[in-house]
Design a protein around this motif. Structure first.
Motif, PDB file in Angstrom:
ATOM      1  N   ILE A  44       0.884  -1.166   0.000  1.00 56.98           N
ATOM      2  CA  ILE A  44       0.000   0.000   0.000  1.00 56.98           C
ATOM      3  C   ILE A  44       0.921   1.215   0.000  1.00 56.98           C
ATOM      4  O   ILE A  44       1.656   1.432   0.970  1.00 56.98           O
ATOM      5  CB  ILE A  44      -0.907   0.038   1.257  1.00 56.98           C
ATOM      6  CG1 ILE A  44      -1.692  -1.262   1.428  1.00 56.98           C
ATOM      7  CG2 ILE A  44      -1.842   1.245   1.196  1.00 56.98           C
ATOM      8  CD1 ILE A  44      -2.386  -1.393   2.784  1.00 56.98           C
ATOM      9  N   ILE A  46       1.386   5.112   0.252  1.00 48.59           N
ATOM     10  CA  ILE A  46       0.629   6.235   0.801  1.00 48.59           C
ATOM     11  C   ILE A  46       1.514   7.471   0.901  1.00 48.59           C
ATOM     12  O   ILE A  46       2.738   7.384   0.844  1.00 48.59           O
ATOM     13  CB  ILE A  46       0.037   5.900   2.193  1.00 48.59           C
ATOM     14  CG1 ILE A  46       1.146   5.564   3.194  1.00 48.59           C
ATOM     15  CG2 ILE A  46      -0.975   4.785   2.104  1.00 48.59           C
ATOM     16  CD1 ILE A  46       0.643   5.363   4.614  1.00 48.59           C
ATOM     17  N   TRP A  60      -4.643   0.967   8.539  1.00 46.15           N
ATOM     18  CA  TRP A  60      -4.820   0.066   7.402  1.00 46.15           C
ATOM     19  C   TRP A  60      -5.069  -1.340   7.910  1.00 46.15           C
ATOM     20  O   TRP A  60      -4.655  -1.692   9.021  1.00 46.15           O
ATOM     21  CB  TRP A  60      -3.597   0.109   6.473  1.00 46.15           C
ATOM     22  CG  TRP A  60      -2.330  -0.325   7.146  1.00 46.15           C
ATOM     23  CD1 TRP A  60      -1.450   0.474   7.823  1.00 46.15           C
ATOM     24  CD2 TRP A  60      -1.813  -1.652   7.246  1.00 46.15           C
ATOM     25  NE1 TRP A  60      -0.424  -0.281   8.336  1.00 46.15           N
ATOM     26  CE2 TRP A  60      -0.614  -1.584   7.998  1.00 46.15           C
ATOM     27  CE3 TRP A  60      -2.248  -2.892   6.778  1.00 46.15           C
ATOM     28  CZ2 TRP A  60       0.159  -2.719   8.279  1.00 46.15           C
ATOM     29  CZ3 TRP A  60      -1.478  -4.012   7.066  1.00 46.15           C
ATOM     30  CH2 TRP A  60      -0.293  -3.912   7.799  1.00 46.15           C
ATOM     31  N   VAL A 121      -3.744   7.656  -0.833  1.00 47.29           N
ATOM     32  CA  VAL A 121      -3.385   6.290  -1.211  1.00 47.29           C
ATOM     33  C   VAL A 121      -3.084   6.319  -2.699  1.00 47.29           C
ATOM     34  O   VAL A 121      -3.948   6.668  -3.500  1.00 47.29           O
ATOM     35  CB  VAL A 121      -4.527   5.300  -0.900  1.00 47.29           C
ATOM     36  CG1 VAL A 121      -4.161   3.894  -1.379  1.00 47.29           C
ATOM     37  CG2 VAL A 121      -4.835   5.294   0.590  1.00 47.29           C
TER      38      VAL A 121
END
Length: 130
Positions: A44, A46, A60, A121
């Motif tokens: 992920i 970010i 998360w 994101v």
């Protein structure tokens, strides 16, 4: 796969939420894709502003759901297999791995914005590693 959202806005190729402009909520969630038995990695990416050890900007989770007989999922049956707080500033990638040991499992990646600071994101990826 397309990710869902209930807060924030699209900014270029990212989904972002800004304090004072967007309310707290799920900045991204989904894609509820079916996973085969095996081991998976996730990333992920970010970008965070206004976070600190005392000021969480978000959290998360990687949630696995068993598929019901009618091929739907029930939210209450989801199990968070990985999770963490988002407090560190800057652009970075959260990554880890998780196993899937049963058939008919769907995955949800969830990034929650708490309404403070800025959170975007930029990328969510899940890959089968074995």
């Amino acid at each position: 796969a397309d990710m869902l959202s209930n807060t924030g806005e699209i900014a270029g190729s990212a989904r972002q939420a800004i304090e004072g402009k967007h309310q707290k909520g799920a900045l991204v969630y989904g894609p509820y894709q079916e996973l085969l038995i095996g081991d998976y990695s996730f990333e992920i990416t970010i970008n965070v502003r206004g976070g600190s050890s005392k000021n969480r900007v978000g959290k998360w989770e990687i949630v696995l759901y068993p598929l019901e007989k009618d091929r739907t999922i029930k939210p209450e049956r989801g199990v968070a297999v990985k999770k963490g707080d988002i407090t560190r500033n800057g652009k970075y990638t959260i990554s880890s791995a998780f196993p899937v040991r049963e058939k008919d499992i769907r995955v949800e990646v969830r990034v929650h914005y708490v309404g403070k600071g800025e959170l975007s994101v930029e990328r969510v990826e899940i890959q089968k590693i074995r």
